[in-house]
Design a protein around this motif. Sequence first.
Motif, PDB file in Angstrom:
ATOM      1  N   TYR A  59       0.851  -1.164  -0.132  1.00 18.06           N
ATOM      2  CA  TYR A  59       0.167  -0.004   0.062  1.00 18.06           C
ATOM      3  C   TYR A  59       0.791   1.263   0.261  1.00 18.06           C
ATOM      4  CZ  TYR A  59      -3.453   3.415   1.388  1.00 18.06           C
ATOM      5  OH  TYR A  59      -4.079   4.730   1.198  1.00 18.06           O
ATOM      6  N   MET A  60       2.094   1.202   0.775  1.00 14.18           N
ATOM      7  CA  MET A  60       2.993   2.345   0.651  1.00 14.18           C
ATOM      8  C   MET A  60       3.179   2.812  -0.751  1.00 14.18           C
ATOM      9  SD  MET A  60       7.236   2.482   1.490  1.00 14.18           S
ATOM     10  CE  MET A  60       7.226   1.530  -0.037  1.00 14.18           C
ATOM     11  N   LEU A  61       3.668   1.571  -1.578  1.00 13.68           N
ATOM     12  CA  LEU A  61       3.893   2.053  -3.001  1.00 13.68           C
ATOM     13  C   LEU A  61       2.818   2.689  -3.705  1.00 13.68           C
ATOM     14  CD1 LEU A  61       6.153   1.787  -5.115  1.00 13.68           C
ATOM     15  CD2 LEU A  61       5.227  -0.603  -5.506  1.00 13.68           C
ATOM     16  N   GLN A  62       1.576   2.129  -3.431  1.00 16.29           N
ATOM     17  CA  GLN A  62       0.409   2.410  -4.129  1.00 16.29           C
ATOM     18  C   GLN A  62       0.146   4.108  -3.843  1.00 16.29           C
ATOM     19  OE1 GLN A  62      -2.907   0.279  -3.320  1.00 16.29           O
ATOM     20  NE2 GLN A  62      -4.139   1.327  -4.378  1.00 16.29           N
ATOM     21  N   PHE A  63       0.112   4.140  -2.385  1.00 20.24           N
ATOM     22  CA  PHE A  63      -0.048   5.553  -1.809  1.00 20.24           C
ATOM     23  C   PHE A  63       0.891   6.550  -2.359  1.00 20.24           C
ATOM     24  CE2 PHE A  63       0.974   8.758   1.486  1.00 20.24           C
ATOM     25  CZ  PHE A  63      -0.041   9.200   1.839  1.00 20.24           C
ATOM     26  N   TYR A  64       2.044   6.425  -2.517  1.00 20.83           N
ATOM     27  CA  TYR A  64       3.025   7.403  -3.170  1.00 20.83           C
ATOM     28  C   TYR A  64       2.838   7.457  -4.436  1.00 20.83           C
ATOM     29  CZ  TYR A  64       5.625   7.182   1.537  1.00 20.83           C
ATOM     30  OH  TYR A  64       5.904   7.481   2.693  1.00 20.83           O
ATOM     31  N   ARG A  65       2.292   6.789  -5.287  1.00 24.14           N
ATOM     32  CA  ARG A  65       2.251   6.847  -6.645  1.00 24.14           C
ATOM     33  C   ARG A  65       0.877   7.680  -7.041  1.00 24.14           C
ATOM     34  NH1 ARG A  65       3.708   0.995  -9.061  1.00 24.14           N
ATOM     35  NH2 ARG A  65       5.779   1.166  -9.084  1.00 24.14           N
ATOM     36  N   ARG A  89      15.613   1.817   4.162  1.00 25.30           N
ATOM     37  CA  ARG A  89      14.743   3.053   4.670  1.00 25.30           C
ATOM     38  C   ARG A  89      13.356   3.256   4.233  1.00 25.30           C
ATOM     39  NH1 ARG A  89      17.371   7.790   1.852  1.00 25.30           N
ATOM     40  NH2 ARG A  89      16.691   8.959   3.519  1.00 25.30           N
ATOM     41  N   LEU A  90      12.964   2.196   3.569  1.00 22.94           N
ATOM     42  CA  LEU A  90      11.358   2.201   3.234  1.00 22.94           C
ATOM     43  C   LEU A  90      10.480   2.020   4.589  1.00 22.94           C
ATOM     44  CD1 LEU A  90      11.253  -0.315   0.356  1.00 22.94           C
ATOM     45  CD2 LEU A  90      11.148   2.309   0.280  1.00 22.94           C
ATOM     46  N   LYS A  91       9.465   2.740   4.818  1.00 21.45           N
ATOM     47  CA  LYS A  91       8.568   2.793   5.735  1.00 21.45           C
ATOM     48  C   LYS A  91       6.995   2.610   5.364  1.00 21.45           C
ATOM     49  CE  LYS A  91      11.395   6.161   8.344  1.00 21.45           C
ATOM     50  NZ  LYS A  91      12.446   6.530   7.206  1.00 21.45           N
ATOM     51  N   PRO A  92       6.525   1.689   5.984  1.00 28.68           N
ATOM     52  CA  PRO A  92       5.099   1.537   5.354  1.00 28.68           C
ATOM     53  C   PRO A  92       4.074   2.352   5.824  1.00 28.68           C
ATOM     54  CG  PRO A  92       5.272   0.532   7.567  1.00 28.68           C
ATOM     55  CD  PRO A  92       6.687   0.841   7.384  1.00 28.68           C
ATOM     56  N   ARG A  93       2.810   2.472   5.249  1.00 25.08           N
ATOM     57  CA  ARG A  93       1.781   3.426   5.529  1.00 25.08           C
ATOM     58  C   ARG A  93       0.779   2.363   5.802  1.00 25.08           C
ATOM     59  NH1 ARG A  93       4.128   8.422   4.480  1.00 25.08           N
ATOM     60  NH2 ARG A  93       1.860   9.066   5.329  1.00 25.08           N
ATOM     61  N   ALA A  94      -0.097   2.962   7.124  1.00 23.36           N
ATOM     62  CA  ALA A  94      -1.289   2.327   7.496  1.00 23.36           C
ATOM     63  C   ALA A  94      -2.396   2.093   6.711  1.00 23.36           C
ATOM     64  CB  ALA A  94      -1.406   2.848   8.872  1.00 23.36           C
ATOM     65  N   GLU A  95      -2.685   1.084   6.033  1.00 25.09           N
ATOM     66  CA  GLU A  95      -3.783   1.081   5.007  1.00 25.09           C
ATOM     67  C   GLU A  95      -5.021   1.266   5.735  1.00 25.09           C
ATOM     68  OE1 GLU A  95      -5.216  -1.594   1.250  1.00 25.09           O
ATOM     69  OE2 GLU A  95      -3.753  -2.460   2.740  1.00 25.09           O
TER      70      GLU A  95
END
Length: 606
Positions: free
Chosen positions: A129-135, A182-188
């Motif tokens: 989701y982090m990748l989806q969020f940042y895109r 350094r990747l940090k997740p996002r709380a989906e």
Amino acid sequence: MKRTLLTTAILFPAVSWAVLPDNLEWITNNNEPLFASPEAKFGGTLRTSMPSFPQTFRTVGPDGNGAFRVWLLDKQPQLLQRHPDTLNYIPDIATHWAFGDDNKTIYLKLNPKAKWSDGEPLKASDFSYMLQFYRSKDIIDPWYNTYYRTQIDRIDALDEHTIEVVFAKELDNEALLYFTHRLKPRAEHFLKPKTDKNNDGVDDNFVRRFNFKPEPTLGAYHVGKVRKGKSITMQHVGEDWWGYTNRYYQNRYNVEKVSIKIIRDEDIAFKHFEKGNLDVYSLGRPELWYDKSQSKPFKNGYIHRFWGYNQMEVGAGGFWLNTDKPMLDDINIRKGIAHALNVEGLNEKIFRGDFSRKPNGLGVGLGAFTNKELSPLPFEPEAAIKYFELAGFDRIAADGIRVNKDNQRLSFAVTYSQQVVTPQLAYLKEQAKAAGLELTMNLVDGSSAFKFALEKKHEISYHSMGTAPRPQYWEYFHSANAGKPQNNNFTNYSTPELDELIMQFRSVFSSKEKERLSREIQRQVHDATVIVPGVMSPYIRAGYWRWMKYPANPMQKKTEALFTIGRMDDFGTYWIDQEVKKATQKAVQQGQSFEPVTVMDTRYKP
């Protein structure tokens, strides 16, 4: 498989995950020395301050790159950490890692105990989701959009606690580790959209909806009570925080709360500190260390002083010249300004010789990424005058300031964020008059000053940026960011040659080639004279009430701060001794004193 790191290799047997390659060489590293103290005690509230309230609690989008994001994102757990002394990779969110055989893929096993601060378990899909969020365009942040669309191909959750990160280009193992760790997740679960017309998993009104709605964190602290414009309390998750299952987090982050009071005037903040209303205070400024720390609370031993050396990377900064503003598009003007700024004299006269000048405006201490052949233009009024005359400023007005044939004055406003900087700029202003240059001082409050620079409203901005062990150039000098607001191209400078170098830097396989490109980028930026280097210090200085405790070896190579002083730049190795606090407060009331204390940690002195 060749490794460049000191690690412990474990060969796991084949597992039942169908999509995992067979016989991956799983690596971990639990052998590095610990740097916290087993004597640490949990509890209490640290009282600290910062000069301005954040513009937002978002960490992306407009104003999302402010100083407070250190609490919200930058210092939060990530996939892996680097040990602050040995610099080897150590577990963080991930407990183990393994390389694929395509030079693009890395696999990571997540700590199954990891939880968000709202109690929800971390899911492997939070990284997807982090990748989806940042895109998503809904975050209104072109840097994230571009980076995560061009640099990472995909992030897949293979099971509840295993992820696969696939980069868009081939990288050597050293680079794979660096860009992954350094990747940090996002709380989906928290960011679930109410409206999503783009069907990208991000709220269409993300910027407005989450402006002051802090996300849950994976760290020991999350945003607690907020008094807008007045204070922020960071609340500890509790002694059952999942991070304590990691040996490197044990005996760290020991206070239950961090109370951050907004005090806009630094002199007033220091008075609060002397009275015991704040527990810690930065003594970095020479007048604080040499003069104001001679007051009774210091002499009576209530407040101790600490000076410790480090070996930190130093980010870009100094005086950023906005080439979109009149006259500053002329390199002769820029070189003239560089020669007219007496930074060496500033260090000797105002900073008492404690600092040193940055050799270049793009930062130092990055190993082979740093071009060590560069040096700043010296203070030479005669050289400055020659450049100003080449730019047409060959006349002098009655007040000594240069003008051109159209009677345009050689005058620029310098934007800065804190009143304590005023004497520094006042000195430079007087010195610049020798070359016929007028500097006016534009004090803009705290976080608003950074917003001012992000919006490209400044002529000259006096500020510095943080950095990582590897530099980033696209955000600062690629043409995609020039002339546009809300990005870090504070100079609005770019060239086709720089664009090509920056894109090569982002895409090359070899770390050695990346280092070479970095040095060339730094040379071209240096030659363009769009950042006039300021000063730096290889140490930290702090004052603290005697109840504040820390490990016997307080400094690591990468210790930015010993205590939390407004920002979470420390490793959380300090704690509060409540018994000593009671005894000290009693001594203050009864007029008793202790021996004054100054602690020096010189292990990493250059």
